[in-house]
Design a protein around this motif. Sequence first.
Motif, short mmCIF file in Angstrom:
data_model
loop_
_atom_site.label_atom_id
_atom_site.label_comp_id
_atom_site.label_asym_id
_atom_site.label_seq_id
_atom_site.Cartn_x
_atom_site.Cartn_y
_atom_site.Cartn_z
N ASP A 1 35.27 40.44 -21.98
CA ASP A 1 35.92 41.58 -21.36
C ASP A 1 36.76 41.09 -20.19
OD1 ASP A 1 36.63 44.19 -20.98
OD2 ASP A 1 34.69 44.85 -20.21
N ALA A 2 37.71 41.88 -19.76
CA ALA A 2 38.53 41.57 -18.59
C ALA A 2 38.65 42.83 -17.74
CB ALA A 2 39.90 41.08 -19.00
N VAL A 3 38.56 42.67 -16.43
CA VAL A 3 38.60 43.80 -15.51
C VAL A 3 39.57 43.47 -14.37
CG1 VAL A 3 37.26 45.22 -13.92
CG2 VAL A 3 36.20 44.39 -16.02
N PHE B 1 37.31 37.86 -15.65
CA PHE B 1 37.19 37.65 -17.09
C PHE B 1 35.73 37.34 -17.40
CE2 PHE B 1 37.13 34.58 -20.68
CZ PHE B 1 37.46 35.48 -21.67
N TYR B 2 35.14 38.11 -18.30
CA TYR B 2 33.75 37.95 -18.71
C TYR B 2 33.71 37.32 -20.10
CZ TYR B 2 32.65 41.14 -14.90
OH TYR B 2 32.53 41.73 -13.67
N MET C 1 31.20 36.08 -21.59
CA MET C 1 29.98 36.65 -22.17
C MET C 1 29.45 37.65 -21.15
SD MET C 1 27.68 33.15 -22.14
CE MET C 1 28.80 32.20 -23.11
N PRO C 2 28.56 38.55 -21.56
CA PRO C 2 28.21 39.70 -20.71
C PRO C 2 27.77 39.40 -19.27
CG PRO C 2 27.40 40.06 -22.91
CD PRO C 2 27.95 38.67 -22.89
N ARG C 3 27.10 38.29 -18.98
CA ARG C 3 26.58 38.10 -17.62
C ARG C 3 27.24 36.94 -16.88
NH1 ARG C 3 20.27 39.28 -17.83
NH2 ARG C 3 20.17 37.04 -18.13
N ILE C 4 28.39 36.50 -17.33
CA ILE C 4 29.13 35.43 -16.66
C ILE C 4 30.56 35.92 -16.39
CG2 ILE C 4 30.08 33.12 -16.89
CD1 ILE C 4 27.63 32.39 -18.52
N PHE D 1 39.37 31.67 -6.23
CA PHE D 1 38.86 31.58 -7.59
C PHE D 1 37.34 31.48 -7.51
CE2 PHE D 1 43.05 29.62 -7.54
CZ PHE D 1 43.67 30.28 -8.58
N GLY D 2 36.66 32.04 -8.49
CA GLY D 2 35.21 31.98 -8.46
C GLY D 2 34.60 32.13 -9.83
N VAL D 3 33.33 31.74 -9.91
CA VAL D 3 32.53 31.89 -11.11
C VAL D 3 31.22 32.53 -10.68
CG1 VAL D 3 31.35 30.67 -12.97
CG2 VAL D 3 33.55 29.83 -12.15
#
Length: 81
Positions: free
Chosen positions: A10-12, A47-48, A50-53, A75-77
């Motif tokens: 997903d992207a938000v 940008f996800y 996968m659901p929890r990253i 920038f972050g993760v």
Amino acid sequence: WMRGKLENSDAVAFVRYEYIDPQYGTTMGGTSNRNQSLRETTIGIGFYPMPRIVIKADYTFVESLAADLVDRMAFGVGYAF
């Protein structure tokens, strides 16, 4: 774009506005110097894969009367348990 390996991705997009006044609530009789206040507007995308990253990037526009401040990019993760 959400097919195959990216089916669960997903992207938000986001926008955040902040007004920071470090002298808000000065003591009675004191004078507040509005030149030290900041206005920050941040735009970004997360940008996800996968659901929890999440992998995110944002850009912040900074405005101040007191100083020449530079805009900033981040920038972050992130990972949620």
